[in-house]
Scaffold this active site. Structure first.
Site, PDB file in Angstrom:
ATOM      1  N   GLY A  52       0.871  -1.172   0.000  1.00 54.05           N
ATOM      2  CA  GLY A  52       0.000   0.000   0.000  1.00 54.05           C
ATOM      3  C   GLY A  52       0.904   1.216   0.000  1.00 54.05           C
ATOM      4  N   SER A  54       3.211   3.399   2.565  1.00 49.78           N
ATOM      5  CA  SER A  54       3.757   3.257   3.923  1.00 49.78           C
ATOM      6  C   SER A  54       3.406   4.427   4.840  1.00 49.78           C
ATOM      7  CB  SER A  54       5.273   3.048   3.880  1.00 49.78           C
ATOM      8  OG  SER A  54       5.919   4.137   3.262  1.00 49.78           O
ATOM      9  N   CYS A  84       6.257  -5.226   0.481  1.00 52.37           N
ATOM     10  CA  CYS A  84       6.342  -3.902  -0.137  1.00 52.37           C
ATOM     11  C   CYS A  84       6.281  -2.823   0.953  1.00 52.37           C
ATOM     12  CB  CYS A  84       5.272  -3.738  -1.214  1.00 52.37           C
ATOM     13  SG  CYS A  84       5.567  -2.345  -2.317  1.00 52.37           S
ATOM     14  N   ARG A 113      12.746   3.709   0.025  1.00 53.69           N
ATOM     15  CA  ARG A 113      11.350   3.753  -0.423  1.00 53.69           C
ATOM     16  C   ARG A 113      11.274   4.014  -1.930  1.00 53.69           C
ATOM     17  NH1 ARG A 113       8.365   8.101   1.463  1.00 53.69           N
ATOM     18  NH2 ARG A 113       6.447   6.916   1.405  1.00 53.69           N
ATOM     19  N   ARG A 142       6.083  -0.202  -7.466  1.00 52.78           N
ATOM     20  CA  ARG A 142       6.668   0.925  -6.715  1.00 52.78           C
ATOM     21  C   ARG A 142       7.379   0.408  -5.472  1.00 52.78           C
ATOM     22  NH1 ARG A 142       2.632   4.923  -4.908  1.00 52.78           N
ATOM     23  NH2 ARG A 142       4.451   6.162  -4.431  1.00 52.78           N
ATOM     24  N   HIS A 178       5.239  -8.499  -4.051  1.00 52.36           N
ATOM     25  CA  HIS A 178       3.881  -8.866  -3.622  1.00 52.36           C
ATOM     26  C   HIS A 178       3.597 -10.333  -3.922  1.00 52.36           C
ATOM     27  CE1 HIS A 178       2.198  -4.750  -2.956  1.00 52.36           C
ATOM     28  NE2 HIS A 178       3.180  -4.420  -3.773  1.00 52.36           N
ATOM     29  N   GLU A 180       1.216 -12.081  -2.785  1.00 51.60           N
ATOM     30  CA  GLU A 180      -0.234 -12.284  -2.787  1.00 51.60           C
ATOM     31  C   GLU A 180      -0.876 -12.003  -4.142  1.00 51.60           C
ATOM     32  OE1 GLU A 180       0.264  -7.936  -2.185  1.00 51.60           O
ATOM     33  OE2 GLU A 180       1.369  -9.724  -1.600  1.00 51.60           O
TER      34      GLU A 180
END
Length: 196
Positions: A52, A54, A84, A113, A142, A178, A180
Site C-alpha cells: 500500500g 507506507s 512492499c 522507499r 513501486r 507482492h 499475494e
C-alpha cells in the site's frame, strides 16, 4: 491458527485469500481476519502487513491503536510478514522517510522507499527462493529496495538475479515484492510454518 492481516490500506483481500489458500494446502485448521482494531489482536498467532502506501499505513496504525501492540508482539516473537510497504513498516532504517513518519523498526535492514520508481515502472520477474528450487514470480509495484542488511540475524530469503529482495530474521519476513498477487502460495505457506 489465527492470522491477522492489517486491514487499514493496501491489498488486504489478496493477502487474506492467499493465506486462506496456504492454510488449506497445509491442511491446517485456521482462520484469517481483517485486522482493524487492537482488540482483534487477542489470540492472533501471526500478522501480515500488506503493501500500500507506507506513510498512510503508519499513520492509520497509530490512529487505530494497532502500532504499539503489534510492535510489542513482534518484539516478543509473534511471526510477522511485511510485503512492499509492509517491509518499509518493519525496517530499522528507511531512506527517503520524512521525520514525522514512524516505523516499527523490528527488522535489521535499511530500505529505500520507491526505489524502483513510479507505478509505471512496476514489473514482474522470476525470484529465487532460499527454501525452494522453483523460481517464484515476484510482482514489484513501486517497490522499496533492501540496500543493506544491518545484522547477522538477517538471512536472505529471496533474490532477483544477485540482489536480495526478501529477508528473514527469526520471526520476521520482509519482501520487496507482492507474493499475494500471484496464485503461488509457497511464501505464505513458508510463513505459516513459523506458527506451527
Amino acid at each position: 491458527m489465527k492470522v491477522g492481516v492489517v486491514g487499514l490500506q493496501g491489498d488486504v483481500s489478496e493477502h487474506i485469500e492467499a493465506t486462506k489458500m496456504a492454510i488449506e494446502k497445509l491442511e491446517l485448521p485456521g482462520e484469517v481476519i481483517w485486522l482493524k482494531r487492537p482488540e482483534q489482536l487477542k489470540g492472533v498467532d501471526a500478522v501480515i502487513i500488506p503493501g500500500g502506501e507506507s506513510t498512510t499505513i503508519s499513520r492509520l496504525m497509530q490512529r487505530t491503536g494497532l502500532f504499539e501492540p503489534i510492535k510489542k508482539m513482534v518484539e516478543d516473537g509473534l511471526p510477522v510478514m511485511g510485503t512492499c510497504a509492509g517491509l518499509i513498516m518493519l525496517a530499522k532504517e528507511v531512506l527517503g522517510a520524512t521525520p514525522e513518519q514512524k516505523f516499527l523498526e523490528v527488522l535489521d535492514v535499511k530500505v529505500n522507499r520507491n526505489a524502483y520508481g513510479r507505478q509505471v515502472d512496476s514489473f514482474e520477474a522470476p525470484v529465487k527462493l532460499a527454501f525452494d528450487d522453483e523460481p517464484f514470480i515476484g510482482v514489484f509495484i513501486r517497490a522499496p529496495r533492501i540496500v543493506e542488511l544491518l545484522s547477522e540475524k538477517v538471512k536472505p530469503l529471496a533474490w532477483l538475479e544477485d540482489r536480495v529482495v526478501g529477508v528473514e530474521q527469526e520471526n520476521i519476513i520482509g519482501l520487496e515484492f507482492h507474493p499475494e498477487l500471484t496464485n503461488d502460495t509457497r511464501i505464505h505457506e513458508y510463513f505459516l510454518r513459523k506458527v506451527i
